[in-house]
Design a protein around this motif. Structure first.
Motif, PDB file in Angstrom:
ATOM      1  N   UNK A 203     -19.103  16.639  24.200  1.00 27.76           N
ATOM      2  CA  UNK A 203     -18.583  15.678  23.223  1.00 27.76           C
ATOM      3  C   UNK A 203     -19.693  15.129  22.343  1.00 27.76           C
ATOM      4  N   UNK A 204     -19.342  15.052  21.046  1.00 30.79           N
ATOM      5  CA  UNK A 204     -20.311  14.579  20.052  1.00 30.79           C
ATOM      6  C   UNK A 204     -20.250  13.053  19.947  1.00 30.79           C
ATOM      7  N   UNK A 205     -20.225  12.408  21.075  1.00 32.93           N
ATOM      8  CA  UNK A 205     -20.225  10.954  21.104  1.00 32.93           C
ATOM      9  C   UNK A 205     -21.652  10.452  20.870  1.00 32.93           C
ATOM     10  N   UNK A 206     -21.792   9.130  20.752  1.00 34.75           N
ATOM     11  CA  UNK A 206     -23.122   8.573  20.476  1.00 34.75           C
ATOM     12  C   UNK A 206     -24.144   9.131  21.455  1.00 34.75           C
ATOM     13  N   UNK A 207     -23.760   9.143  22.715  1.00 35.79           N
ATOM     14  CA  UNK A 207     -24.574   9.837  23.722  1.00 35.79           C
ATOM     15  C   UNK A 207     -23.795  11.096  24.107  1.00 35.79           C
TER      16      UNK A 207
END
Lengths: 273, 203
Positions: A203-207
């Protein structure tokens, strides 16, 4: 699976990703595959996803060859693939403030998350393993003219089980419904007869995060998946293509052509005049 | 005929008309002036058309037309119903003959590739396989108008293309030029027309 028979690949075929494209927006399917229209731009998600796939393919290829993957080699494979993808025409459509450099860095974070948490399987049988199947309509017994073709990201053995690996890059973690109903999982299990399909989601989440989902479809769910493929193929055969406006229009490569340019919409989200 | 002329002649028409046909079907067609304009464009006006024979019958007029362009000669029949008033009086045989002549010209022009994509779509397959028996196409109302080509047709097209040294991209470009779509999505009738043109090109 009696409804998907392995057969030599023919000239008339359709992939699972094409089926998903037709499900998401059949008009997009028509533009891309039927009319062969030129894309207006390239989606950043496509560029990133392709490069990450390439890196993960390198990881499993090294294991298949009996060696231990080095993180530097996998990251170098990602970097090379990203640069090659980004250089292709048409140009990548970036959001305001987004840069190719930042996009590339986000991919590095994804690959690092993968390398940090993945457990290597006991054995790798194949990487990017191609398949071709004749499709039999479960409702009528009819053999469709179109074959179903594709390539598994990897086929491995893990804890004594035959596992099909499928890699995904996503904006966020997959929901329970996505995991329950994703078409590709049912099809891949039906094609291979594998014990399970392992979805590895980055996942391209913040982390950047790495999720592993071991999924098993019942026989009934597999038959339903084949039936869906048949229905979609028949709709394509009948030339039934319609617009499906929604979130998918934002990055669509044919959005100007079909009048779905987001800038042309009002703040309230009205359709363009 | 050179490739540029062929490209001009076979370029799909944007303005395709339709009218009701038999059995409630809709028939697509191109207007005569558009065909004339296309022939003028391709041959810079250097073409001719003449009526070889005509026949006025009770209910229709039939015309055999001949189209000449360069060293090519194409003949085709055209026809038109005799237009009558409500009382059954013939309105104008001359107008009916003109309509039949235009029809013959359009048909002859298709032999050069003009509007082939429209007429190919109108021709139903001779036979359609439905389960264990073979039935005539017009007996099978469920056959969709855009009946996609068969696997065998797709394979034969691929084989012809390979023989001609054409790659997949080139094949699709040719298909798009003639029919406005990729070769894998042609109808049965369009695929037949494409096979004919590929075979002719190979010969």
């Amino acid at each position: 699976m009696e409804y998907l028979k392995h057969a030599p690949r023919t000239d008339l075929h359709c992939s699972v990703s094409q089926i998903r494209c037709a499900q998401l927006c059949s008009k997009k399917y028509e533009y891309r595959y039927v009319l062969g229209a030129e894309a207006e731009h390239r989606s950043p998600n496509l560029v990133l996803g392709s490069a990450v796939h390439e890196a993960l393919a390198r990881y499993y290829t090294v294991i298949r060859n009996g060696a231990v993957p080095h993180p530097e080699g996998v990251l170098a494979a990602y970097s090379d693939a990203f640069d090659a993808e980004a250089a292709k025409e048409p140009a990548v459509l970036l959001d305001d403030g987004e840069t190719l450099g930042a996009l590339k860095d986000s991919g590095v974070a994804l690959v690092k998350a993968f390398l940090g948490e993945v457990k290597p399987p006991d054995k790798v049988f194949g990487v990017e393993t191609a398949f071709a199947c004749d499709v039999i309509d479960p409702d009528s017994g009819e053999i469709l003219e179109e074959q179903l073709v594709g390539a598994f990201d990897a086929v491995v053995e893990d804890a004594g089980k035959l596992v099909v690996l499928e890699h995904k890059t996503a904006a966020r973690a997959w929901s329970a419904d996505q995991l329950e109903y994703d078409l590709q999982v049912g099809i891949y299990q039906a094609v291979t007869g594998a014990d399970l399909v392992r979805l590895q989601v980055l996942t391209k989440t913040k982390v950047a995060k790495f999720y592993v989902h071991d999924l098993v479809r019942t026989d009934a769910a597999q038959v339903e998946a084949v039936s869906v493929v048949c229905r979609v193929l028949k709709a394509i055969r009948a030339g039934a293509f319609w617009h499906n406006r929604g979130w998918q229009c934002k990055d669509c490569e044919y959005r100007s052509r079909c009048g779905a340019v987001p800038e042309a919409r009002t703040a309230a989200g009205d359709a363009p005049a | 005929m050179d490739q540029e002329k062929l490209r001009l002649l076979t370029r799909p028409f944007a303005d395709i008309k339709s009218r009701p046909g038999r059995n409630g079907q809709s028939i697509q067609y191109i207007e005569g002036h558009a065909v004339v304009a296309r022939l003028n464009e391709a041959f810079c006006g250097d073409w001719s058309f003449r009526v070889v024979q005509h026949d006025v019958r009770e209910g229709e007029v039939i015309v055999l037309g001949e189209l000449r362009a360069g060293d090519m000669v194409k003949q085709a029949f055209g026809g038109s119903e005799v237009t009558r008033t409500r009382e059954g009086k013939v309105v104008s045989v001359a107008d009916d003959l003109k309509a039949a002549s235009t029809d013959a010209l359009k048909k002859a022009a298709t032999l050069l590739g003009v509007g082939l994509h429209v007429y190919a779509a109108e021709e139903p397959p001779a036979q359609v396989r439905t389960g264990p028996k073979l039935v005539e196409a017009h007996d099978e109302p469920d056959v969709p108008a855009t009946n996609r080509l068969t696997r065998k047709q797709a394979e034969f097209i691929g084989k012809l293309a390979r023989t001609a040294g054409m790659g997949k991209h080139e094949l699709d470009e040719q298909s798009k030029l003639q029919f406005g779509k990729s070769h894998a999505f042609l109808t049965v009738a369009e695929a037949s027309a494409f096979i004919k043109s590929l075979s002719a090109a190979a010969a």
